[in-house]
Design an enzyme around this catalytic site. Sequence first.
Site, PDB file in Angstrom:
ATOM      1  N   LYS A  83       0.848  -1.191   0.000  1.00 58.98           N
ATOM      2  CA  LYS A  83       0.000   0.000   0.000  1.00 58.98           C
ATOM      3  C   LYS A  83       0.884   1.241   0.000  1.00 58.98           C
ATOM      4  O   LYS A  83       1.816   1.353   0.818  1.00 58.98           O
ATOM      5  CB  LYS A  83      -0.879  -0.040   1.263  1.00 58.98           C
TER       6      LYS A  83
HETATM    7  O1  G3P Z   1      -8.983   1.969   4.717  1.00 62.08           O
HETATM    8  C1  G3P Z   1      -8.927   3.323   5.102  1.00 62.08           C
HETATM    9  C2  G3P Z   1      -9.765   3.538   6.283  1.00 62.08           C
HETATM   10  O2  G3P Z   1      -9.265   2.816   7.347  1.00 62.08           O
HETATM   11  C3  G3P Z   1      -9.909   4.957   6.677  1.00 62.08           C
HETATM   12  O3  G3P Z   1     -11.095   5.023   7.376  1.00 62.08           O
HETATM   13  O4  G3P Z   1     -12.731   5.943   8.928  1.00 62.08           O
HETATM   14  O5  G3P Z   1     -10.278   6.462   9.218  1.00 62.08           O
HETATM   15  O6  G3P Z   1     -11.562   7.455   7.352  1.00 62.08           O
HETATM   16  P1  G3P Z   1     -11.426   6.308   8.271  1.00 62.08           P
END
Ligand code: G3P
Length: 216
Positions: A83
């Site tokens: 990634k």
């Molecule tokens: O895969 C990316 C994700 O973990 C981000 O999520 O909720 O931190 O925006 P969030």
Amino acid sequence: MKFFLDTAVVDEIREWNATGLLDGVTTNPSLILKSGRDVKEVLAEICDIVEGPVSGEVVATDYDTMLKEGRELAKIAKNICIKLPITMDGVRACKTLVDEGFKTNMTLCFSANQALLVAKAGATYVSPFIGRLDDMAIDGMELIEEIRAIYDNYMFETEILAASIRTVNHVKDCAIAGADVATLPPSTIEKLVKHPLTDKGLEDFLADWAKTGQSI
Ligand code: G3P
């Protein structure tokens, strides 16, 4: 649509993998922090549990060190997907790593042009962050639709991996918009199965069944 689990907590991964519905796992530095585990150790354990791709993120920001870290992560297991953030160095590193035969997941995608660029670099996945756009009152789902249209126009093989999913409606809308993958926090995947009418209907069926006095 494939389902990935967005967590580095091994117990959650084991539990969801047992359902047979899990196609992969995504992690990021914040999720590694939350797990409290050593990154290489936990990624190795996850790769042992899950057959599909497991994203492990580089933390370098320059091309050379990104390559070094990416190759290092890829040594952990065959199903590691490297990634990388969508920066100029990240896109360049993506192209090199793809040419070397590695899988890549280009993360922190917030525009269709970023998605176009990483598809040209041959990325395996692009990760548009829906929830974080919604947080800014920008429609995250519109981004998924734009990327779908662009990838279909040119038959790019990069898969759209919808990330930063916060609600069950995000999941449904991603499926309608044609995202290839949704990476879900365990709390969201759990909610997909829930419906009060299902619970009520089952309760009624079981009550009537008890009255028949039969068994199967
Ligand atoms: O895969 C990316 C994700 O973990 C981000 O999520 O909720 O931190 O925006 P969030």
